[in-house]
Design an enzyme around this catalytic site. Structure first.
Site, mmCIF file in Angstrom:
data_model
loop_
_atom_site.group_PDB
_atom_site.id
_atom_site.type_symbol
_atom_site.label_atom_id
_atom_site.label_comp_id
_atom_site.label_asym_id
_atom_site.label_seq_id
_atom_site.Cartn_x
_atom_site.Cartn_y
_atom_site.Cartn_z
ATOM 1 N N HIS A 26 -9.583 1.300 4.801
ATOM 2 C CA HIS A 26 -8.311 1.482 5.509
ATOM 3 C C HIS A 26 -8.526 2.446 6.681
ATOM 4 O O HIS A 26 -9.303 3.389 6.573
ATOM 5 C CB HIS A 26 -7.248 2.026 4.545
ATOM 6 C CG HIS A 26 -5.880 1.997 5.144
ATOM 7 N ND1 HIS A 26 -5.454 2.965 6.019
ATOM 8 C CD2 HIS A 26 -4.877 1.100 5.029
ATOM 9 C CE1 HIS A 26 -4.226 2.655 6.409
ATOM 10 N NE2 HIS A 26 -3.853 1.533 5.829
ATOM 11 N N GLY A 48 2.790 -1.149 4.296
ATOM 12 C CA GLY A 48 2.779 0.268 3.947
ATOM 13 C C GLY A 48 4.183 0.763 3.667
ATOM 14 O O GLY A 48 4.745 0.530 2.590
ATOM 15 N N GLY A 49 4.777 1.436 4.642
ATOM 16 C CA GLY A 49 6.087 2.075 4.486
ATOM 17 C C GLY A 49 7.141 1.206 3.797
ATOM 18 O O GLY A 49 7.848 1.679 2.889
ATOM 19 N N GLU A 105 -6.887 4.835 7.752
ATOM 20 C CA GLU A 105 -6.653 6.257 7.428
ATOM 21 C C GLU A 105 -7.864 6.859 6.740
ATOM 22 O O GLU A 105 -8.161 8.038 6.913
ATOM 23 C CB GLU A 105 -5.381 6.389 6.572
ATOM 24 C CG GLU A 105 -4.132 6.172 7.423
ATOM 25 C CD GLU A 105 -2.951 5.568 6.685
ATOM 26 O OE1 GLU A 105 -2.940 5.579 5.434
ATOM 27 O OE2 GLU A 105 -2.032 5.069 7.363
ATOM 28 N N GLU A 124 -5.502 -4.858 10.607
ATOM 29 C CA GLU A 124 -4.496 -3.825 10.825
ATOM 30 C C GLU A 124 -4.816 -3.045 12.102
ATOM 31 O O GLU A 124 -5.606 -2.094 12.059
ATOM 32 C CB GLU A 124 -4.485 -2.845 9.657
ATOM 33 C CG GLU A 124 -4.144 -3.482 8.331
ATOM 34 C CD GLU A 124 -3.569 -2.449 7.361
ATOM 35 O OE1 GLU A 124 -2.437 -2.665 6.910
ATOM 36 O OE2 GLU A 124 -4.226 -1.438 7.096
ATOM 37 N N ASN A 162 0.876 -1.181 0.000
ATOM 38 C CA ASN A 162 0.000 0.000 0.000
ATOM 39 C C ASN A 162 0.908 1.224 0.000
ATOM 40 O O ASN A 162 1.497 1.568 1.014
ATOM 41 C CB ASN A 162 -0.879 -0.046 1.262
ATOM 42 C CG ASN A 162 -1.692 1.217 1.448
ATOM 43 O OD1 ASN A 162 -1.771 2.065 0.561
ATOM 44 N ND2 ASN A 162 -2.296 1.355 2.626
ATOM 45 N N TRP A 163 1.011 1.861 -1.167
ATOM 46 C CA TRP A 163 1.957 2.989 -1.276
ATOM 47 C C TRP A 163 1.400 4.260 -0.651
ATOM 48 O O TRP A 163 2.109 5.242 -0.517
ATOM 49 C CB TRP A 163 2.298 3.236 -2.756
ATOM 50 C CG TRP A 163 3.076 2.129 -3.388
ATOM 51 C CD1 TRP A 163 3.377 0.904 -2.856
ATOM 52 C CD2 TRP A 163 3.683 2.145 -4.691
ATOM 53 N NE1 TRP A 163 4.117 0.161 -3.752
ATOM 54 C CE2 TRP A 163 4.319 0.907 -4.879
ATOM 55 C CE3 TRP A 163 3.740 3.089 -5.716
ATOM 56 C CZ2 TRP A 163 5.016 0.587 -6.055
ATOM 57 C CZ3 TRP A 163 4.423 2.785 -6.890
ATOM 58 C CH2 TRP A 163 5.059 1.539 -7.049
ATOM 59 N N LYS A 164 0.124 4.242 -0.312
ATOM 60 C CA LYS A 164 -0.530 5.423 0.284
ATOM 61 C C LYS A 164 -0.319 6.639 -0.620
ATOM 62 O O LYS A 164 -0.219 6.488 -1.829
ATOM 63 C CB LYS A 164 -0.019 5.651 1.719
ATOM 64 C CG LYS A 164 -0.123 4.376 2.555
ATOM 65 C CD LYS A 164 0.035 4.609 4.020
ATOM 66 C CE LYS A 164 -0.103 3.278 4.757
ATOM 67 N NZ LYS A 164 -0.108 3.394 6.200
ATOM 68 N N GLY A 203 2.260 2.399 10.772
ATOM 69 C CA GLY A 203 3.207 3.506 10.622
ATOM 70 C C GLY A 203 3.915 3.905 11.904
ATOM 71 O O GLY A 203 4.541 4.963 11.972
ATOM 72 N N SER A 241 3.275 -1.880 10.373
ATOM 73 C CA SER A 241 4.720 -1.881 10.616
ATOM 74 C C SER A 241 5.404 -3.203 10.244
ATOM 75 O O SER A 241 6.337 -3.642 10.922
ATOM 76 C CB SER A 241 5.032 -1.502 12.067
ATOM 77 O OG SER A 241 4.586 -0.178 12.330
HETATM 78 P P1 PGA Z 1 2.697 0.455 7.611
HETATM 79 O O1 PGA Z 1 1.237 0.625 6.983
HETATM 80 O O2 PGA Z 1 3.257 -0.834 7.068
HETATM 81 O O3 PGA Z 1 3.462 1.658 7.134
HETATM 82 O O4 PGA Z 1 2.547 0.403 9.088
HETATM 83 C C1 PGA Z 1 0.383 -0.474 6.780
HETATM 84 C C2 PGA Z 1 -0.907 -0.026 6.178
HETATM 85 O O5 PGA Z 1 -1.399 1.047 6.562
HETATM 86 O O6 PGA Z 1 -1.488 -0.698 5.303
#
Ligand code: PGA
Length: 257
Positions: A94, A231-232, A96, A164, A9-11, A170, A210
């Protein structure tokens, strides 16, 4: 047997140029890895370019969100029909989106239905916040989100669920493999109750929050955990390739045992 699954997930990261660069850095190595479904989810504006780069490879494309209507006067929105020409998957609900954009379980539910109706495979995200976690309400929150998110949805093997925990996203503070496996087992039980055990055994359920190349093994060693939503670490080619590779190796070892 469920095929292990890793999605990046590149956000809201990467310009189109940067997205193309990142894909070019990982495509060959990722493509070689067998036994794992590999999905990348760049921002909307890069979907066309990345779709063209991925053609003929084993890497699949996903979007990070969509609206639930097919077309119409919804300025600024992207529909499932539009995505269906480009993507196989779409991340929905998600944390967010729930937190910053006011997505409720009801909206997420409409999106899940719209995705499936347009032959997109939803990656439905659920997870508790820190306060609920500390109050011992993880299962309660997850139960509500799964039941509400899937209300009136026909049983489908195309669904992917991502557990999640919000406090792990994050933050660098991942859940433990055991915590994640417990909650994921619980989600599978909810699916069995809501749909049936056979379908529940087919649905891939991922951990997210994470995940890095240093901790992926802890998660995918659990038979309950089918992979990860990353994500990251999915923004670094080497990291992401390593996460997919370790998953392939660990799941392959387990299945031949
Ligand atoms: P993260 O994000 O790996 O940066 O914690 C995961 C996600 O939000 O899908």
């Amino acid at each position: 047997m469920r095929t292990p699954f890793i999605a990046g997930n590149w956000k809201m990261n990467t310009t189109v140029t940067e997205a193309e660069q990142l894909v070019s850095e990982m495509i060959e190595k990722l493509d070689e890895i067998e036994g794992v479904e590999k999905v990348i989810c760049p921002p909307f504006v890069s979907l066309i370019a990345v779709n063209m780069m991925l053609r003929g490879s084993s890497i699949k494309l996903g979007a990070q969100n969509m609206y639930f209507e097919t077309a119409g006067a919804y300025t600024g929105e992207i529909s499932p029909l539009m995505l269906s020409e480009l993507c196989e998957f779409v991340i929905l609900g998600h944390s967010e989106r729930r937190r910053y954009f006011g997505e409720t379980d009801e909206i997420v539910n409409r999106k899940v239905k719209a995705a499936l109706a347009n032959r997109l495979k939803p990656i439905l995200c659920v997870g508790e916040g820190l306060a609920d976690n500390e109050a011992g309400k993880t299962k309660e929150v997850v139960h509500t989100q799964v039941m509400a998110g899937l209300q009136g949805v026909q049983p489908s093997h195309d669904l992917v669920v991502a557990y999640e925990p919000v406090w792990a996203i994050g933050t660098g503070k991942a859940a433990s493999g055991k915590q994640a496996a417990d909650t994921i087992g619980f989600i599978r039980d909810i699916l069995a109750e809501l749909w049936n055990r056979t379908i529940a055994q087919d649905v891939r359920i991922l951990y997210g929050g994470s995940v890095t190349s240093a901790n992926i093994a802890e998660f995918v060693s659990h038979p309950e955990i089918d992979g990860a939503l990353v994500g990251g670490a999915s923004l670094k080619a080497k990291e992401f390739v390593s996460i997919v590779k370790q998953t392939a190796e660990i799941k392959e070892k387990r299945s031949s045992q």
